[in-house]
Design a protein around this motif. Structure first.
Motif, PDB file in Angstrom:
ATOM      1  N   LEU A   1       0.872  -1.168   0.000  1.00  0.00           N
ATOM      2  CA  LEU A   1       0.000   0.000   0.000  1.00  0.00           C
ATOM      3  C   LEU A   1       0.913   1.222   0.000  1.00  0.00           C
ATOM      4  O   LEU A   1       1.718   1.389   0.911  1.00  0.00           O
ATOM      5  CB  LEU A   1      -0.875  -0.049   1.246  1.00  0.00           C
ATOM      6  CG  LEU A   1      -2.005   0.930   1.424  1.00  0.00           C
ATOM      7  CD1 LEU A   1      -3.019   0.819   0.292  1.00  0.00           C
ATOM      8  CD2 LEU A   1      -2.702   0.675   2.754  1.00  0.00           C
ATOM      9  N   VAL A   2       0.828   2.037  -1.055  1.00  0.00           N
ATOM     10  CA  VAL A   2       1.736   3.170  -1.194  1.00  0.00           C
ATOM     11  C   VAL A   2       0.965   4.456  -1.456  1.00  0.00           C
ATOM     12  O   VAL A   2      -0.095   4.433  -2.080  1.00  0.00           O
ATOM     13  CB  VAL A   2       2.752   2.946  -2.341  1.00  0.00           C
ATOM     14  CG1 VAL A   2       3.631   1.747  -2.067  1.00  0.00           C
ATOM     15  CG2 VAL A   2       2.064   2.782  -3.681  1.00  0.00           C
ATOM     16  N   LEU A   3       1.506   5.545  -0.971  1.00  0.00           N
ATOM     17  CA  LEU A   3       0.990   6.864  -1.316  1.00  0.00           C
ATOM     18  C   LEU A   3       1.691   7.327  -2.577  1.00  0.00           C
ATOM     19  O   LEU A   3       2.898   7.111  -2.736  1.00  0.00           O
ATOM     20  CB  LEU A   3       1.287   7.864  -0.196  1.00  0.00           C
ATOM     21  CG  LEU A   3       0.575   7.670   1.125  1.00  0.00           C
ATOM     22  CD1 LEU A   3       1.087   8.685   2.141  1.00  0.00           C
ATOM     23  CD2 LEU A   3      -0.924   7.796   0.959  1.00  0.00           C
ATOM     24  N   PHE A   4       0.952   7.955  -3.483  1.00  0.00           N
ATOM     25  CA  PHE A   4       1.597   8.514  -4.658  1.00  0.00           C
ATOM     26  C   PHE A   4       0.724   9.628  -5.217  1.00  0.00           C
ATOM     27  O   PHE A   4      -0.426   9.785  -4.834  1.00  0.00           O
ATOM     28  CB  PHE A   4       1.889   7.422  -5.700  1.00  0.00           C
ATOM     29  CG  PHE A   4       0.769   7.122  -6.656  1.00  0.00           C
ATOM     30  CD1 PHE A   4       0.891   7.442  -7.995  1.00  0.00           C
ATOM     31  CD2 PHE A   4      -0.406   6.534  -6.221  1.00  0.00           C
ATOM     32  CE1 PHE A   4      -0.133   7.174  -8.887  1.00  0.00           C
ATOM     33  CE2 PHE A   4      -1.428   6.261  -7.095  1.00  0.00           C
ATOM     34  CZ  PHE A   4      -1.302   6.585  -8.441  1.00  0.00           C
ATOM     35  N   ASP A   5       1.305  10.412  -6.100  1.00  0.00           N
ATOM     36  CA  ASP A   5       0.580  11.488  -6.776  1.00  0.00           C
ATOM     37  C   ASP A   5       0.590  11.160  -8.260  1.00  0.00           C
ATOM     38  O   ASP A   5       1.652  11.137  -8.893  1.00  0.00           O
ATOM     39  CB  ASP A   5       1.270  12.828  -6.501  1.00  0.00           C
ATOM     40  CG  ASP A   5       0.501  14.006  -7.070  1.00  0.00           C
ATOM     41  OD1 ASP A   5      -0.189  13.851  -8.108  1.00  0.00           O
ATOM     42  OD2 ASP A   5       0.601  15.097  -6.488  1.00  0.00           O
ATOM     43  N   ALA A   6      -0.573  10.910  -8.818  1.00  0.00           N
ATOM     44  CA  ALA A   6      -0.701  10.485 -10.221  1.00  0.00           C
ATOM     45  C   ALA A   6      -0.180  11.522 -11.209  1.00  0.00           C
ATOM     46  O   ALA A   6       0.073  11.198 -12.361  1.00  0.00           O
ATOM     47  CB  ALA A   6      -2.166  10.169 -10.539  1.00  0.00           C
ATOM     48  N   ARG A   7       0.022  12.749 -10.759  1.00  0.00           N
ATOM     49  CA  ARG A   7       0.492  13.810 -11.657  1.00  0.00           C
ATOM     50  C   ARG A   7       2.008  13.907 -11.710  1.00  0.00           C
ATOM     51  O   ARG A   7       2.558  14.577 -12.570  1.00  0.00           O
ATOM     52  CB  ARG A   7      -0.073  15.160 -11.205  1.00  0.00           C
ATOM     53  CG  ARG A   7      -1.603  15.190 -11.182  1.00  0.00           C
ATOM     54  CD  ARG A   7      -2.111  16.346 -10.390  1.00  0.00           C
ATOM     55  NE  ARG A   7      -1.683  16.160  -8.995  1.00  0.00           N
ATOM     56  CZ  ARG A   7      -2.033  16.964  -8.000  1.00  0.00           C
ATOM     57  NH1 ARG A   7      -2.789  17.991  -8.223  1.00  0.00           N
ATOM     58  NH2 ARG A   7      -1.609  16.734  -6.782  1.00  0.00           N
ATOM     59  N   GLU A   8       2.674  13.253 -10.757  1.00  0.00           N
ATOM     60  CA  GLU A   8       4.124  13.390 -10.619  1.00  0.00           C
ATOM     61  C   GLU A   8       4.859  12.167 -11.152  1.00  0.00           C
ATOM     62  O   GLU A   8       4.701  11.060 -10.625  1.00  0.00           O
ATOM     63  CB  GLU A   8       4.488  13.608  -9.145  1.00  0.00           C
ATOM     64  CG  GLU A   8       3.908  14.868  -8.557  1.00  0.00           C
ATOM     65  CD  GLU A   8       4.491  16.118  -9.163  1.00  0.00           C
ATOM     66  OE1 GLU A   8       5.690  16.116  -9.534  1.00  0.00           O
ATOM     67  OE2 GLU A   8       3.743  17.108  -9.294  1.00  0.00           O
ATOM     68  N   ARG A   9       5.676  12.374 -12.160  1.00  0.00           N
ATOM     69  CA  ARG A   9       6.401  11.285 -12.827  1.00  0.00           C
ATOM     70  C   ARG A   9       7.184  10.419 -11.840  1.00  0.00           C
ATOM     71  O   ARG A   9       7.095   9.189 -11.871  1.00  0.00           O
ATOM     72  CB  ARG A   9       7.333  11.886 -13.873  1.00  0.00           C
ATOM     73  CG  ARG A   9       8.105  10.876 -14.675  1.00  0.00           C
ATOM     74  CD  ARG A   9       8.976  11.587 -15.727  1.00  0.00           C
ATOM     75  NE  ARG A   9       9.719  10.659 -16.519  1.00  0.00           N
ATOM     76  CZ  ARG A   9       9.296  10.078 -17.626  1.00  0.00           C
ATOM     77  NH1 ARG A   9       8.084  10.340 -18.070  1.00  0.00           N
ATOM     78  NH2 ARG A   9      10.050   9.241 -18.289  1.00  0.00           N
ATOM     79  N   GLY A  10       7.957  11.018 -10.969  1.00  0.00           N
ATOM     80  CA  GLY A  10       8.765  10.253 -10.013  1.00  0.00           C
ATOM     81  C   GLY A  10       7.909   9.457  -9.039  1.00  0.00           C
ATOM     82  O   GLY A  10       8.243   8.329  -8.684  1.00  0.00           O
ATOM     83  N   SER A  11       6.813  10.030  -8.633  1.00  0.00           N
ATOM     84  CA  SER A  11       5.907   9.351  -7.715  1.00  0.00           C
ATOM     85  C   SER A  11       5.263   8.134  -8.385  1.00  0.00           C
ATOM     86  O   SER A  11       5.156   7.056  -7.792  1.00  0.00           O
ATOM     87  CB  SER A  11       4.842  10.344  -7.239  1.00  0.00           C
ATOM     88  OG  SER A  11       4.023   9.778  -6.254  1.00  0.00           O
TER      89      SER A  11
END
Length: 188
Positions: A160-170
């Motif tokens: 389970l990970v947090l990420f931002d769909a707009r950020e390439r690295g994330s």
């Protein structure tokens, strides 16, 4: 002195799934090294009556078939990304999109956890390795990760990970979690 023939990178298929409006198309677009192929259609008045736009009031299009993009991770590995449509009425396409995939990333919007149950169930029933990516919309997390894990009823074996769909690295980091999980399973 002989020169070794360069081999093309190993192609690996990965699926990006989740409910309506959680960020699948955005995820593929953020990471793809090519112009992503999308099958976006305008949301009609009829669809607006079926699809809940409460948390996505500015959404004007929706994926009706799939999204496609790719990213070369290194000279030996290239991910081919297939984003699923989010609405139940397009669920018949999922089997074709998942065929041959190494793993999946199920994207979750904590404002509407109910929308991702179908995707979690789908991957569990298929026995396909997957991680859950909690898309942090505007830096906001509606529930902490333990609450999300409990609500989705997923075991500790599902990352389970947090990420931002707009950020390439994330997005890259979330996809690497899926890749590591799938490779670990393949080695067993």
């Amino acid at each position: 002195m002989s020169t070794a023939t360069a081999r093309p990178p190993l192609p690996v298929k990965m699926v990006i799934a989740g409910g309506f409006g959680v960020g699948k198309t955005t995820t593929v677009a953020a990471i793809s090294e090519i112009e992503p192929l999308t099958t976006e259609a305008s949301i009609t008045e009829v669809a607006a009556g079926v699809d809940d736009l409460t948390h996505t009031p500015h959404k004007t299009t929706t994926t009706v078939a799939m999204d496609f993009g790719c990213i070369t991770l290194d000279p030996t590995l290239k991910l081919y990304l297939f984003g699923t449509p989010g609405q139940d009425r397009f669920g018949f396409m999922w089997d074709d999109l998942v065929e041959g995939a190494l793993g999946g990333l199920v994207i979750v919007d904590t404002r509407r956890l109910d929308d991702c149950f179908a995707a979690v169930d789908y991957f569990e029933n298929k026995g396909l390795p997957f991680a859950v990516g909690v898309n942090v919309f505007d830096g906001s997390l509606g529930h902490d990760l333990d609450e999300v894990r409990w609500a989705l009823d997923i075991g500790e074996n599902v990352p389970l990970v947090l990420f931002d769909a707009r950020e390439r690295g994330s997005v890259r980091d979330a996809l690497l979690v899926v890749l590591e999980l799938a490779l670990a399973r393949a080695e067993r």
